[in-house]
Write a protein that holds these residues in place. Sequence first.
Motif, PDB file in Angstrom:
ATOM      1  N   TYR A 127      -8.346  -1.586 -14.279  1.00  0.00           N
ATOM      2  CA  TYR A 127      -6.941  -2.181 -13.573  1.00  0.00           C
ATOM      3  C   TYR A 127      -6.027  -0.926 -13.278  1.00  0.00           C
ATOM      4  O   TYR A 127      -5.292  -0.896 -12.298  1.00  0.00           O
ATOM      5  CB  TYR A 127      -6.213  -2.834 -14.899  1.00  0.00           C
ATOM      6  N   ASP A 128      -6.036   0.154 -14.245  1.00  0.00           N
ATOM      7  CA  ASP A 128      -5.172   1.599 -13.844  1.00  0.00           C
ATOM      8  C   ASP A 128      -5.469   1.910 -12.535  1.00  0.00           C
ATOM      9  O   ASP A 128      -4.630   2.222 -11.621  1.00  0.00           O
ATOM     10  CB  ASP A 128      -5.231   2.371 -14.865  1.00  0.00           C
ATOM     11  N   ILE A 129      -6.920   2.130 -12.282  1.00  0.00           N
ATOM     12  CA  ILE A 129      -7.462   2.829 -11.030  1.00  0.00           C
ATOM     13  C   ILE A 129      -7.122   1.869  -9.830  1.00  0.00           C
ATOM     14  O   ILE A 129      -6.656   2.227  -8.822  1.00  0.00           O
ATOM     15  CB  ILE A 129      -8.888   3.179 -11.188  1.00  0.00           C
ATOM     16  N   GLU A 130      -7.441   0.557 -10.151  1.00  0.00           N
ATOM     17  CA  GLU A 130      -7.349  -0.397  -8.946  1.00  0.00           C
ATOM     18  C   GLU A 130      -5.755  -0.319  -8.488  1.00  0.00           C
ATOM     19  O   GLU A 130      -5.450  -0.054  -7.283  1.00  0.00           O
ATOM     20  CB  GLU A 130      -7.486  -1.906  -9.385  1.00  0.00           C
ATOM     21  N   VAL A 131      -4.774  -0.423  -9.381  1.00  0.00           N
ATOM     22  CA  VAL A 131      -3.344  -0.608  -8.889  1.00  0.00           C
ATOM     23  C   VAL A 131      -2.827   0.748  -8.454  1.00  0.00           C
ATOM     24  O   VAL A 131      -2.067   0.885  -7.406  1.00  0.00           O
ATOM     25  CB  VAL A 131      -2.370  -1.006 -10.274  1.00  0.00           C
ATOM     26  N   GLN A 132      -3.228   1.753  -9.022  1.00  0.00           N
ATOM     27  CA  GLN A 132      -3.184   3.139  -8.518  1.00  0.00           C
ATOM     28  C   GLN A 132      -3.633   3.564  -6.913  1.00  0.00           C
ATOM     29  O   GLN A 132      -2.757   3.923  -6.051  1.00  0.00           O
ATOM     30  CB  GLN A 132      -3.425   4.463  -9.445  1.00  0.00           C
ATOM     31  N   ARG A 133      -4.717   3.136  -6.804  1.00  0.00           N
ATOM     32  CA  ARG A 133      -5.383   3.244  -5.561  1.00  0.00           C
ATOM     33  C   ARG A 133      -4.575   2.216  -4.413  1.00  0.00           C
ATOM     34  O   ARG A 133      -4.638   2.582  -3.274  1.00  0.00           O
ATOM     35  CB  ARG A 133      -6.936   3.014  -5.652  1.00  0.00           C
ATOM     36  N   TRP A 134      -4.389   0.772  -5.016  1.00  0.00           N
ATOM     37  CA  TRP A 134      -3.587  -0.014  -4.015  1.00  0.00           C
ATOM     38  C   TRP A 134      -2.280   0.698  -3.670  1.00  0.00           C
ATOM     39  O   TRP A 134      -1.896   0.530  -2.422  1.00  0.00           O
ATOM     40  CB  TRP A 134      -3.392  -1.288  -4.826  1.00  0.00           C
ATOM     41  N   VAL A 135      -1.487   1.268  -4.567  1.00  0.00           N
ATOM     42  CA  VAL A 135      -0.098   1.784  -4.362  1.00  0.00           C
ATOM     43  C   VAL A 135      -0.383   3.013  -3.148  1.00  0.00           C
ATOM     44  O   VAL A 135       0.147   3.282  -2.221  1.00  0.00           O
ATOM     45  CB  VAL A 135       0.488   2.349  -5.452  1.00  0.00           C
ATOM     46  N   ASP A 136      -1.425   3.873  -3.637  1.00  0.00           N
ATOM     47  CA  ASP A 136      -1.590   5.072  -2.683  1.00  0.00           C
ATOM     48  C   ASP A 136      -2.084   4.531  -1.396  1.00  0.00           C
ATOM     49  O   ASP A 136      -1.529   5.038  -0.410  1.00  0.00           O
ATOM     50  CB  ASP A 136      -2.842   5.940  -3.280  1.00  0.00           C
TER      51      ASP A 136
ATOM     52  N   GLY B 164       4.073   6.941  -8.025  1.00  0.00           N
ATOM     53  CA  GLY B 164       4.449   6.383  -6.780  1.00  0.00           C
ATOM     54  C   GLY B 164       5.094   5.134  -6.368  1.00  0.00           C
ATOM     55  O   GLY B 164       5.274   4.679  -5.369  1.00  0.00           O
ATOM     56  N   ALA B 165       5.145   4.207  -7.373  1.00  0.00           N
ATOM     57  CA  ALA B 165       5.626   2.885  -7.399  1.00  0.00           C
ATOM     58  C   ALA B 165       6.906   2.755  -8.351  1.00  0.00           C
ATOM     59  O   ALA B 165       6.934   3.378  -9.455  1.00  0.00           O
ATOM     60  CB  ALA B 165       4.514   2.066  -7.627  1.00  0.00           C
ATOM     61  N   ARG B 166       7.659   1.730  -8.072  1.00  0.00           N
ATOM     62  CA  ARG B 166       8.611   1.215  -8.703  1.00  0.00           C
ATOM     63  C   ARG B 166       8.716  -0.397  -8.995  1.00  0.00           C
ATOM     64  O   ARG B 166       8.589  -0.851  -7.945  1.00  0.00           O
ATOM     65  CB  ARG B 166       9.946   1.683  -8.620  1.00  0.00           C
TER      66      ARG B 166
ATOM     67  N   MET C 143       7.741   6.685   3.520  1.00  0.00           N
ATOM     68  CA  MET C 143       8.042   5.974   2.342  1.00  0.00           C
ATOM     69  C   MET C 143       7.451   6.862   1.053  1.00  0.00           C
ATOM     70  O   MET C 143       6.395   7.169   1.041  1.00  0.00           O
ATOM     71  CB  MET C 143       7.333   4.663   2.175  1.00  0.00           C
ATOM     72  N   SER C 144       8.218   7.227   0.129  1.00  0.00           N
ATOM     73  CA  SER C 144       7.778   8.159  -0.850  1.00  0.00           C
ATOM     74  C   SER C 144       7.690   7.312  -2.095  1.00  0.00           C
ATOM     75  O   SER C 144       6.978   8.056  -3.107  1.00  0.00           O
ATOM     76  CB  SER C 144       8.700   9.284  -1.213  1.00  0.00           C
ATOM     77  N   GLU C 145       8.133   6.280  -2.174  1.00  0.00           N
ATOM     78  CA  GLU C 145       7.952   5.480  -3.380  1.00  0.00           C
ATOM     79  C   GLU C 145       7.895   3.728  -2.873  1.00  0.00           C
ATOM     80  O   GLU C 145       8.610   3.521  -1.985  1.00  0.00           O
ATOM     81  CB  GLU C 145       9.543   5.454  -4.302  1.00  0.00           C
ATOM     82  N   LEU C 146       6.952   3.141  -3.553  1.00  0.00           N
ATOM     83  CA  LEU C 146       6.506   1.711  -3.105  1.00  0.00           C
ATOM     84  C   LEU C 146       7.292   0.732  -4.182  1.00  0.00           C
ATOM     85  O   LEU C 146       7.119   0.984  -5.460  1.00  0.00           O
ATOM     86  CB  LEU C 146       5.321   1.422  -3.174  1.00  0.00           C
ATOM     87  N   ARG C 147       8.228   0.192  -3.727  1.00  0.00           N
ATOM     88  CA  ARG C 147       8.859  -0.808  -4.449  1.00  0.00           C
ATOM     89  C   ARG C 147       8.079  -2.314  -4.533  1.00  0.00           C
ATOM     90  O   ARG C 147       8.060  -2.905  -3.480  1.00  0.00           O
ATOM     91  CB  ARG C 147      10.396  -0.974  -3.852  1.00  0.00           C
ATOM     92  N   VAL C 148       7.873  -2.461  -5.810  1.00  0.00           N
ATOM     93  CA  VAL C 148       6.733  -3.514  -5.882  1.00  0.00           C
ATOM     94  C   VAL C 148       7.461  -4.681  -6.530  1.00  0.00           C
ATOM     95  O   VAL C 148       8.213  -4.542  -7.406  1.00  0.00           O
ATOM     96  CB  VAL C 148       5.530  -3.056  -6.809  1.00  0.00           C
ATOM     97  N   GLY C 149       7.298  -5.908  -6.168  1.00  0.00           N
ATOM     98  CA  GLY C 149       7.385  -7.152  -6.984  1.00  0.00           C
ATOM     99  C   GLY C 149       6.349  -7.775  -7.512  1.00  0.00           C
ATOM    100  O   GLY C 149       5.272  -7.728  -6.741  1.00  0.00           O
ATOM    101  N   VAL C 150       6.402  -8.305  -8.548  1.00  0.00           N
ATOM    102  CA  VAL C 150       5.408  -8.995  -9.250  1.00  0.00           C
ATOM    103  C   VAL C 150       5.796 -10.529  -9.346  1.00  0.00           C
ATOM    104  O   VAL C 150       6.717 -10.946  -9.978  1.00  0.00           O
ATOM    105  CB  VAL C 150       5.033  -8.506 -10.731  1.00  0.00           C
ATOM    106  N   VAL C 151       4.858 -11.380  -8.910  1.00  0.00           N
ATOM    107  CA  VAL C 151       5.073 -13.031  -8.819  1.00  0.00           C
ATOM    108  C   VAL C 151       4.028 -13.332  -9.890  1.00  0.00           C
ATOM    109  O   VAL C 151       2.818 -13.165  -9.790  1.00  0.00           O
ATOM    110  CB  VAL C 151       4.664 -13.459  -7.438  1.00  0.00           C
TER     111      VAL C 151
END
Length: 337
Positions: free
Chosen positions: A281-290, A28-30, A1-9
């Motif tokens: 928050y920026d670091i948190e979400v980027q590291r979660w995606v990675d 790396g996320a969409r 998987m090269s791109e993480l498709r994310v849904g926000v609830v």
Amino acid sequence: MSELRVGVVGVGVMGADHAERLVRKTAGARLAAVSDADQARAEALAAGLSGGVRVVADPLELIAADDVDAVILASPGFAHAEQLFACLEHGKPVLCEKPLTMDAASSLRVVEAEHKLGRQLIQVGFMRRFDPEYAALKQLLDAGDLGRTLLLHNVHRNKTSTPSFRSEMIVRDSMVHEVDVTRWLFGEEITRITVHTPKPTSLVADGVLDPQLAVFELAGGAMADVEVFVNFQVGYEVRCEAVAERGSATIGLGAGVFTRANERWGGAMPADFRVRFEQAYDIEVQRWVDATLRGEIDGPSAWDGYAAAAVCEAGLESLSSGKPIDVALADRGEVFA
């Protein structure tokens, strides 16, 4: 998987902020889809973001969708349990904003259900662990140059809160951050909590106990305190001082440039948490995606969310009784046996 498709609830203040972050800042996320009880709010957000973001009325449908690889839960806490179980059922990695759930019992069921899968999918949004100042403090204390850490002093102040923000929410939704920070910095569980309630500010409704002062006792004998004041009126202020055997260390003394001029000194104070912890928050979400792309988590676990819920549950009992309350925490070895 090269791109993480994310849904926000949930696309209120926090969810909308995460949606913007995914679109504009995260590699790396969409952002694939959003869902909110307020359909018009979700549609307005999606319309303002590029990339054909879908709006899904039912959050459980979003979680199950084939075009959603992972989920950020920023919905109200009362909805988390059902939505977390759905994420586990569909094998979807999830970054869940605090609280994990509304009570310790349901949080423990989430931990147990994830453990049965044999794979960690849940990360809890205690973003302070990703803040550069907190991370530097953790590194300093772990290095041991100051000796053993004995005390932790915390201040958590908001400029204002909504009229619906009641005394119990100060414990469950605000103080919970210091609960996690204390457990993380010491590397120990909190075993007892006492919540003191001084004379409340006159700027809140009758019956609201604001500010509050809590004392945590840890398994190794150390102690921590936190003042939470959610109608401080000045701005958003978070400070933390660790007192060790051979010195102390403090973070959160100022935001931006701290100046001394014309017989005055000071600096800027942010208006709310999104400004103070934007980088976290920026670091948190980027590291979660990675980490998700690697099939891992890289942050607070479901157990951390459960432990915080257990401490806050004892804190609510202490808030009501005025007495110290022991924290009822499941045996971790038995849970993960």
